[in-house]
Design an enzyme around this catalytic site. Structure first.
Site, PDB file in Angstrom:
ATOM      1  N   LYS A  71     -67.250  14.296  59.767  1.00 23.66           N
ATOM      2  CA  LYS A  71     -67.693  13.965  59.454  1.00 23.66           C
ATOM      3  C   LYS A  71     -68.331  12.053  60.647  1.00 23.66           C
ATOM      4  O   LYS A  71     -69.991  11.527  59.874  1.00 23.66           O
ATOM      5  CB  LYS A  71     -67.834  13.610  57.768  1.00 23.66           C
ATOM      6  CG  LYS A  71     -67.614  14.217  57.253  1.00 23.66           C
ATOM      7  CD  LYS A  71     -67.002  13.996  55.673  1.00 23.66           C
ATOM      8  CE  LYS A  71     -67.513  14.873  54.797  1.00 23.66           C
ATOM      9  NZ  LYS A  71     -67.492  14.504  53.074  1.00 23.66           N
ATOM     10  N   ASP A 107     -73.082  13.022  49.713  1.00 21.43           N
ATOM     11  CA  ASP A 107     -71.633  12.662  49.018  1.00 21.43           C
ATOM     12  C   ASP A 107     -72.253  11.144  47.775  1.00 21.43           C
ATOM     13  O   ASP A 107     -71.620  11.781  46.680  1.00 21.43           O
ATOM     14  CB  ASP A 107     -70.601  12.337  49.450  1.00 21.43           C
ATOM     15  CG  ASP A 107     -70.346  13.986  50.300  1.00 21.43           C
ATOM     16  OD1 ASP A 107     -70.552  14.898  50.172  1.00 21.43           O
ATOM     17  OD2 ASP A 107     -69.506  13.557  51.899  1.00 21.43           O
ATOM     18  N   GLY A 133     -60.006   5.753  52.249  1.00 27.48           N
ATOM     19  CA  GLY A 133     -60.352   6.770  52.710  1.00 27.48           C
ATOM     20  C   GLY A 133     -61.834   6.561  52.906  1.00 27.48           C
ATOM     21  O   GLY A 133     -63.010   6.541  52.276  1.00 27.48           O
ATOM     22  N   ALA A 135     -63.806   9.324  51.085  1.00 26.54           N
ATOM     23  CA  ALA A 135     -64.423   9.268  49.957  1.00 26.54           C
ATOM     24  C   ALA A 135     -64.701   7.829  48.620  1.00 26.54           C
ATOM     25  O   ALA A 135     -65.559   7.669  48.480  1.00 26.54           O
ATOM     26  CB  ALA A 135     -63.506  10.222  49.080  1.00 26.54           C
TER      27      ALA A 135
HETATM   28  P1  NAP Z   1     -58.758  10.241  53.244  1.00 26.32           P
HETATM   29  O1  NAP Z   1     -60.187   9.634  54.265  1.00 26.32           O
HETATM   30  O2  NAP Z   1     -57.775  10.480  53.603  1.00 26.32           O
HETATM   31  O3  NAP Z   1     -58.353   9.110  51.872  1.00 26.32           O
HETATM   32  C1  NAP Z   1     -56.968   9.333  51.175  1.00 26.32           C
HETATM   33  C2  NAP Z   1     -56.885   8.009  50.651  1.00 26.32           C
HETATM   34  O4  NAP Z   1     -56.129   8.121  49.664  1.00 26.32           O
HETATM   35  C3  NAP Z   1     -56.699   7.344  51.582  1.00 26.32           C
HETATM   36  O5  NAP Z   1     -57.084   5.609  51.164  1.00 26.32           O
HETATM   37  C4  NAP Z   1     -55.014   6.956  51.733  1.00 26.32           C
HETATM   38  O6  NAP Z   1     -54.770   5.566  51.802  1.00 26.32           O
HETATM   39  C5  NAP Z   1     -54.923   7.207  49.976  1.00 26.32           C
HETATM   40  N1  NAP Z   1     -54.059   7.350  49.507  1.00 26.32           N
HETATM   41  C6  NAP Z   1     -53.128   9.246  49.817  1.00 26.32           C
HETATM   42  N2  NAP Z   1     -52.120   8.841  49.709  1.00 26.32           N
HETATM   43  C7  NAP Z   1     -51.500   8.276  48.702  1.00 26.32           C
HETATM   44  C8  NAP Z   1     -50.747   7.161  47.631  1.00 26.32           C
HETATM   45  N3  NAP Z   1     -49.581   8.421  47.838  1.00 26.32           N
HETATM   46  N4  NAP Z   1     -50.200   5.928  47.252  1.00 26.32           N
HETATM   47  C9  NAP Z   1     -51.832   5.648  47.437  1.00 26.32           C
HETATM   48  N5  NAP Z   1     -53.117   5.815  48.651  1.00 26.32           N
HETATM   49  C10 NAP Z   1     -53.080   7.258  48.565  1.00 26.32           C
HETATM   50  O7  NAP Z   1     -59.234  11.759  52.313  1.00 26.32           O
HETATM   51  P2  NAP Z   1     -61.107  11.416  51.693  1.00 26.32           P
HETATM   52  O8  NAP Z   1     -61.834  12.888  52.489  1.00 26.32           O
HETATM   53  O9  NAP Z   1     -61.344  10.831  51.065  1.00 26.32           O
HETATM   54  O10 NAP Z   1     -60.687  12.648  49.765  1.00 26.32           O
HETATM   55  C11 NAP Z   1     -59.597  12.082  48.942  1.00 26.32           C
HETATM   56  C12 NAP Z   1     -59.777  13.066  47.695  1.00 26.32           C
HETATM   57  O11 NAP Z   1     -60.998  13.014  47.234  1.00 26.32           O
HETATM   58  C13 NAP Z   1     -59.105  14.242  48.090  1.00 26.32           C
HETATM   59  O12 NAP Z   1     -59.025  14.392  47.139  1.00 26.32           O
HETATM   60  C14 NAP Z   1     -60.827  15.062  47.980  1.00 26.32           C
HETATM   61  O13 NAP Z   1     -60.450  16.527  47.542  1.00 26.32           O
HETATM   62  C15 NAP Z   1     -61.788  14.809  46.948  1.00 26.32           C
HETATM   63  N6  NAP Z   1     -62.625  14.559  47.234  1.00 26.32           N
HETATM   64  C16 NAP Z   1     -63.434  15.355  46.528  1.00 26.32           C
HETATM   65  C17 NAP Z   1     -65.205  15.733  46.641  1.00 26.32           C
HETATM   66  C18 NAP Z   1     -66.462  16.040  45.889  1.00 26.32           C
HETATM   67  O14 NAP Z   1     -67.216  16.736  46.040  1.00 26.32           O
HETATM   68  N7  NAP Z   1     -65.275  16.082  44.511  1.00 26.32           N
HETATM   69  C19 NAP Z   1     -65.923  14.714  48.325  1.00 26.32           C
HETATM   70  C20 NAP Z   1     -64.817  14.120  49.129  1.00 26.32           C
HETATM   71  C21 NAP Z   1     -63.761  14.105  48.366  1.00 26.32           C
HETATM   72  P3  NAP Z   1     -53.974   6.058  53.014  1.00 26.32           P
HETATM   73  O15 NAP Z   1     -55.766   5.270  53.961  1.00 26.32           O
HETATM   74  O16 NAP Z   1     -53.325   3.957  53.438  1.00 26.32           O
HETATM   75  O17 NAP Z   1     -53.682   6.568  54.125  1.00 26.32           O
END
Ligand code: NAP
Length: 294
Positions: A71, A107, A133, A135
């Protein structure tokens, strides 16, 4: 589906991409519209992204979606990137023009679509976003598009939070955005009008955990909107508990459907059968998930 000599090609690039639900929902919509398109999963290794884009232009591909890890890294290969995608720092939808590949981000439209149907006045709303992150960036831009007054982002890494805030400094969004340590969540939950989980906490297979502690969950006010971007399971532990607090809950399925519909509209200019896309995913996810919450 009847693939012909004229069939136009769409797809999703990722690494890995085998888990993607996009082919299922896009091909259902394409079939319902009777269009001569096909949407396929394209596994592309990060180091071959540029080569892939050149090749796909050569074969006349119409457009594609991007998922992890492409992305951000796709941007240098695009002839034009929309202001929105540039502000977020991520492109999820690309289409081909004579000048080259154009990219944008759907998104944000996907995230706000279910919120826009709620008939709320967002101008005084305080948003609490769990996670910082990729999203979370779409959530911040979406909350700004809705006109929310304050956007509070909570994360566990002080360095990543500082980087997140810094990245919005030159945007008008920076004025309404604040970042906070995860430990300060308890005080913020009770004042939030919209709480969004952008972390993977609660996602399958770890379905019995929530990003909020029991005390934080109890602080959710009745009528607060709690939105979990996760779509497996439906509902998540967070949404189940929020619902018993009287919250209005939204899961991630609608965002997935609406970001896809927005992309398909760009590629085909058709009136997209969003109901078919939603129903296809609900049927597919139905077997392994809890009962839908919306
Ligand atoms: P990402 O870039 O990896 O971001 C994940 C975030 O969650 C990071 O800030 C990470 O913190 C934090 N995190 C992970 N484990 C944690 C914990 N145990 N305690 C506190 N913070 C925690 O992933 P993303 O692409 O943003 O996606 C995130 C979620 O959104 C996923 O579940 C994905 O399936 C969902 N999503 C859904 C859609 C939809 O269309 N419905 C679209 C996009 C994403 P750190 O940075 O400190 O590691």
């Amino acid at each position: 589906m009847n693939i012909t000599g004229r069939t136009k090609l769409l797809g999703v690039m990722g690494h890995p991409v085998t888990h993607s639900l996009s082919p299922l929902m896009h091909n259902a919509a394409i079939a319902a519209l009777g269009l001569d398109y096909v949407y396929v999963a394209l596994p592309i290794a990060p180091e071959r992204l540029g080569e892939a884009l050149t090749g796909l232009a050569a074969i006349g591909m119409v457009g594609f979606n991007l998922t992890i890890p492409h992305k951000q890294t796709v941007m240098p290969y695009l002839a034009e990137v929309s202001d929105l995608a540039r502000a977020i720092g991520a492109v999820n939808t690309v289409w081909r023009t004579e000048a080259g590949w154009h990219g944008t981000n759907t998104d944000v439209a996907g995230f706000i679509a279910p919120l826009q149907t709620m008939g709320r006045d967002w101008s005084q709303a305080t948003v609490v976003c769990l996670g910082n992150g990729g999203a979370a960036r779409a959530v911040v831009a979406g909350a700004d598009q809705l006109g929310c007054r304050s956007i509070q982002v909570f994360g566990r890494s002080p360095e990543k939070l500082a980087q997140f805030q810094q990245s919005w400094q030159s945007s008008p969004i920076g004025a309404k955005l604040s970042v906070h340590a995860w430990g300060d969540l308890a005080g913020a939950i009770g004042a939030a009008d919209l709480i969004v989980n952008t972390t993977p906490i609660g996602m399958q297979p770890n379905v019995d955990v929530s990003p909020l502690s029991p005390a934080e969950t109890l602080a959710i006010r009745s009528g607060t909107i709690v939105y979990d971007l996760i779509y497996v399971p439906r509902p998540t532990q967070l949404l189940q508990q929020a619902q018993s607090q009287g919250a209005i809950v939204v899961d991630g399925l609608e965002m997935l459907v609406q970001q896809g519909a927005a992309a398909l509209r760009i590629w085909t200019a058709a009136d997209i059968p969003i109901g078919i896309m939603r129903q296809t995913l609900e049927q597919h996810l139905g077997g392994g998930s809890r009962s839908p919450v919306k």
